[in-house]
Design a protein around this motif. Structure first.
Motif, PDB file in Angstrom:
ATOM      1  N   ALA A  12       3.464  18.213   8.887  1.00  0.00           N
ATOM      2  CA  ALA A  12       1.668  18.465   8.628  1.00  0.00           C
ATOM      3  C   ALA A  12       1.477  18.926   7.620  1.00  0.00           C
ATOM      4  N   GLU A  13       1.691  20.259   7.212  1.00  0.00           N
ATOM      5  CA  GLU A  13       1.678  20.422   5.837  1.00  0.00           C
ATOM      6  C   GLU A  13       1.593  20.466   4.809  1.00  0.00           C
ATOM      7  N   ALA A  14       2.801  19.359   4.877  1.00  0.00           N
ATOM      8  CA  ALA A  14       3.610  18.211   3.392  1.00  0.00           C
ATOM      9  C   ALA A  14       2.079  17.501   3.157  1.00  0.00           C
ATOM     10  N   MET A  15       2.021  17.117   4.557  1.00  0.00           N
ATOM     11  CA  MET A  15       0.857  15.792   4.287  1.00  0.00           C
ATOM     12  C   MET A  15      -0.141  16.185   3.076  1.00  0.00           C
ATOM     13  N   GLN A  16      -0.805  17.298   3.182  1.00  0.00           N
ATOM     14  CA  GLN A  16      -1.920  18.026   2.753  1.00  0.00           C
ATOM     15  C   GLN A  16      -1.284  17.774   0.599  1.00  0.00           C
ATOM     16  N   HIS A  17      -0.123  17.363   0.310  1.00  0.00           N
ATOM     17  CA  HIS A  17      -0.161  17.403  -0.831  1.00  0.00           C
ATOM     18  C   HIS A  17      -0.039  16.165  -1.173  1.00  0.00           C
ATOM     19  N   CYS A  18      -0.094  15.386  -0.633  1.00  0.00           N
ATOM     20  CA  CYS A  18      -0.333  13.452  -0.612  1.00  0.00           C
ATOM     21  C   CYS A  18      -1.021  13.574  -2.124  1.00  0.00           C
ATOM     22  N   PRO A  19      -0.890  12.476  -2.501  1.00  0.00           N
ATOM     23  CA  PRO A  19      -1.918  11.887  -3.761  1.00  0.00           C
ATOM     24  C   PRO A  19      -3.310  10.860  -2.951  1.00  0.00           C
ATOM     25  N   ARG A  20      -2.760  10.507  -2.048  1.00  0.00           N
ATOM     26  CA  ARG A  20      -3.193   9.108  -0.873  1.00  0.00           C
ATOM     27  C   ARG A  20      -2.893   9.843   0.488  1.00  0.00           C
ATOM     28  N   ALA A  28       3.102  12.612  15.412  1.00  0.00           N
ATOM     29  CA  ALA A  28       1.798  11.298  16.212  1.00  0.00           C
ATOM     30  C   ALA A  28       0.521  11.730  15.621  1.00  0.00           C
ATOM     31  N   VAL A  29       0.813  13.184  16.894  1.00  0.00           N
ATOM     32  CA  VAL A  29      -1.068  13.614  17.306  1.00  0.00           C
ATOM     33  C   VAL A  29      -1.252  14.699  15.689  1.00  0.00           C
ATOM     34  N   SER A  30      -0.153  15.196  14.849  1.00  0.00           N
ATOM     35  CA  SER A  30      -0.526  16.473  14.438  1.00  0.00           C
ATOM     36  C   SER A  30      -0.732  15.600  13.415  1.00  0.00           C
ATOM     37  N   LEU A  31      -0.495  14.237  12.697  1.00  0.00           N
ATOM     38  CA  LEU A  31      -0.532  13.787  11.231  1.00  0.00           C
ATOM     39  C   LEU A  31      -2.144  12.031  10.937  1.00  0.00           C
ATOM     40  N   ASP A  32      -2.323  12.115  10.240  1.00  0.00           N
ATOM     41  CA  ASP A  32      -3.842  11.524  10.353  1.00  0.00           C
ATOM     42  C   ASP A  32      -3.404   9.957  10.251  1.00  0.00           C
ATOM     43  N   CYS A  33      -2.270   9.127  10.153  1.00  0.00           N
ATOM     44  CA  CYS A  33      -1.708   8.172   9.949  1.00  0.00           C
ATOM     45  C   CYS A  33      -0.915   7.608  10.550  1.00  0.00           C
ATOM     46  N   TRP A  49       5.634  10.301  -1.045  1.00  0.00           N
ATOM     47  CA  TRP A  49       4.867   9.120  -1.054  1.00  0.00           C
ATOM     48  C   TRP A  49       5.474   8.058  -2.456  1.00  0.00           C
ATOM     49  N   VAL A  50       5.251   6.995  -1.777  1.00  0.00           N
ATOM     50  CA  VAL A  50       5.723   6.055  -2.462  1.00  0.00           C
ATOM     51  C   VAL A  50       4.704   4.891  -2.934  1.00  0.00           C
ATOM     52  N   ASP A  51       4.160   4.839  -4.005  1.00  0.00           N
ATOM     53  CA  ASP A  51       3.364   3.320  -4.431  1.00  0.00           C
ATOM     54  C   ASP A  51       3.628   2.333  -4.539  1.00  0.00           C
ATOM     55  N   PRO A  52       3.837   1.593  -3.523  1.00  0.00           N
ATOM     56  CA  PRO A  52       5.123   0.479  -4.723  1.00  0.00           C
ATOM     57  C   PRO A  52       4.747  -0.370  -5.803  1.00  0.00           C
ATOM     58  N   ALA A  53       2.517  -0.149  -5.802  1.00  0.00           N
ATOM     59  CA  ALA A  53       2.711  -1.395  -7.220  1.00  0.00           C
ATOM     60  C   ALA A  53       2.981  -0.989  -8.119  1.00  0.00           C
ATOM     61  N   GLN A  54       3.363  -0.090  -8.425  1.00  0.00           N
ATOM     62  CA  GLN A  54       4.204   0.658  -9.777  1.00  0.00           C
ATOM     63  C   GLN A  54       5.452   0.146  -9.692  1.00  0.00           C
ATOM     64  N   VAL A  55       5.862  -0.685 -10.958  1.00  0.00           N
ATOM     65  CA  VAL A  55       6.844  -1.394 -10.787  1.00  0.00           C
ATOM     66  C   VAL A  55       7.990  -0.033 -10.910  1.00  0.00           C
ATOM     67  N   ARG A  56       8.501   0.671 -11.761  1.00  0.00           N
ATOM     68  CA  ARG A  56       9.435   1.380 -11.945  1.00  0.00           C
ATOM     69  C   ARG A  56       9.407   2.829 -11.195  1.00  0.00           C
ATOM     70  N   PRO A  57      10.452   3.265 -10.482  1.00  0.00           N
ATOM     71  CA  PRO A  57      10.057   4.434  -9.383  1.00  0.00           C
ATOM     72  C   PRO A  57       9.519   6.008 -10.861  1.00  0.00           C
ATOM     73  N   GLU A  58      10.326   5.288 -11.798  1.00  0.00           N
ATOM     74  CA  GLU A  58      10.146   6.725 -12.709  1.00  0.00           C
ATOM     75  C   GLU A  58       8.903   6.975 -13.136  1.00  0.00           C
ATOM     76  N   ASP A  59       7.711   5.749 -13.628  1.00  0.00           N
ATOM     77  CA  ASP A  59       6.619   5.690 -13.879  1.00  0.00           C
ATOM     78  C   ASP A  59       5.424   6.962 -12.915  1.00  0.00           C
ATOM     79  N   LYS A  75       0.793  -1.143  -0.154  1.00  0.00           N
ATOM     80  CA  LYS A  75       0.286   0.070   0.137  1.00  0.00           C
ATOM     81  C   LYS A  75       0.800   0.897   0.307  1.00  0.00           C
ATOM     82  N   PRO A  76       0.825   1.964  -0.066  1.00  0.00           N
ATOM     83  CA  PRO A  76       1.227   3.603  -0.672  1.00  0.00           C
ATOM     84  C   PRO A  76       1.531   3.743   0.644  1.00  0.00           C
TER      85      PRO A  76
END
Length: 370
Positions: A279-287, A309-314, A174-184, A159-160
């Motif tokens: 915390a501000e940066a996390m708003q830019h994540c695709p998911r 831990a307090v400021s992030l939703d994961c 932010w990584v989606d490991p389902a994509q085989v190549r990092p440049e994809d 999962k991401p």
């Protein structure tokens, strides 16, 4: 080109990293073919002396001159002494020491000559990883994301997930490991979150003569000054769409914002600024990532980790939770990138640095006796 670089199959690469927090030099062995991680090898660390730190710090923000030359000499000497401890190495990835970073201006400067290391150590050295990216319109940073992608796949993550490096400057991948190549497309998004340990380290050095707030002990005694925190978050950088990157001293005024505070309150406030930037940066994540894996010195600060831990939703956990070494990840990253350069593979792409097309940076220096 030397036989070591042209050798087929996985290479035994040694990566070295000297970060903007100026703690010292990390070195680590990685066995990889430039795509997949085969195994992790030995690692070592040497700390800079206070005098070495002063010489390097005197070069921060400068592009040329005697202070830059002096910093380069310190960096080369420290790396040669540490890397000489390793045997049976095919290739070295040498990041050098960043003194100045202005990708939209003068460029990026990492001092330390890879050719000098190659001749002293008798091993091919890949270095100057960032210049090609900047020349093609990229930020030149961060460069570890392609390695983060390989780490996620090595760890069997499906999962991401996000990798958060808290060194002198903070950066998020932010990584989606389902994509085989990092440049994809959709595989990665990476950018600097804001200042991390650098302002706090500078404060500790200036006020108490200490290199950092060990264990967050000083920050734990203080109160966060909300007014200073709000001024910090009003900086235009946080509204910019990534990819984006920072120089170590881009937020130097942070120390001025806490100038009237007690030592403990100042430390608490600078620590909170680091967490707020993330915390501000996390708003830019695709998911929303399934978790945030924290690397670098910041993960050893329990006050900072609690703030995250307090400021992030994961969930927020040290990267050791997936069996990796958070102290050596950046050194390992440059071992990985060195092999990619040797194999003609890209080391950055539009979603990591904003570069116009996927590009492989790096200069290869072969020992003169080969």
């Amino acid at each position: 080109m030397s036989r070591a670089i042209s050798k087929e199959g996985p290479l035994r690469a040694l990566g070295a990293m000297s970060g903007t927090s100026l703690d010292g030099v990390d070195a680590a062995v990685l066995v990889t073919d430039g795509r997949d991680i085969v195994s992790f090898g030995a690692s070592a660390y040497c700390s800079y002396s206070s005098q070495q730190r002063q010489v390097i710090a005197a070069g921060f923000g400068k592009w040329q001159g005697e202070e830059v030359r002096a910093a380069a000499q310190v960096v080369e000497t420290a790396h040669i002494e540490l890397l000489a401890q390793f045997n049976e190495i095919d290739l070295i990835g040498f990041h050098g020491q960043t003194l100045a970073h202005a990708p939209r201006g003068q460029g990026t400067l990492q001092v330390g000559d890879g050719a000098v290391l190659a001749d002293h150590l008798g091993v091919p050295v890949v270095w100057d990883f960032r210049s090609a990216d900047v020349e093609m319109g990229g930020e030149g940073a961060p460069l570890a994301p392609f390695f983060h992608h390989a780490c996620a796949r090595y760890a069997g993550i499906t999962k991401p997930v996000a990798f958060l490096n808290l060194g002198g400057v903070g950066n998020l991948t932010w990584v989606d490991p389902a994509q085989v190549r990092p440049e994809d497309e959709g595989a990665l998004l990476a950018f600097d979150t804001g200042p991390a340990n650098a302002p706090l380290n500078d404060l500790m050095q200036a006020r108490l003569g200490l290199p950092f707030d060990e264990g967050g002990k000083l920050a734990a005694k203080g109160e966060v000054e909300q007014g200073a925190l709000e001024l910090f978050l009003a900086e235009p950088y946080f509204a910019r769409i990534p990819p984006k990157s920072l120089d170590r001293n881009d937020f130097a005024e942070m120390v001025a914002l806490v100038g009237e505070l007690s030592d403990a309150d100042a430390a608490a406030t600078l620590t909170a600024m680091c967490a707020a930037g993330v915390a501000e940066a996390m708003q830019h994540c695709p998911r929303l990532p399934s978790r945030v894996l924290v690397t670098g010195g910041g993960r050893s600060n329990p006050v900072l980790m609690q703030m995250l831990a307090v400021s992030l939703d994961c969930p927020v956990v040290p990267i050791e939770d997936i069996g990796l070494d958070g102290d050596m990840l950046e050194a390992q990253a440059f071992a990985y990138l060195a092999v990619r350069v040797a194999r003609g593979l890209p080391t950055s792409c539009a979603s990591t640095t904003g570069v116009r097309a996927a590009v492989g940076g790096g200069t290869v220096s072969v020992p003169s006796q080969l």
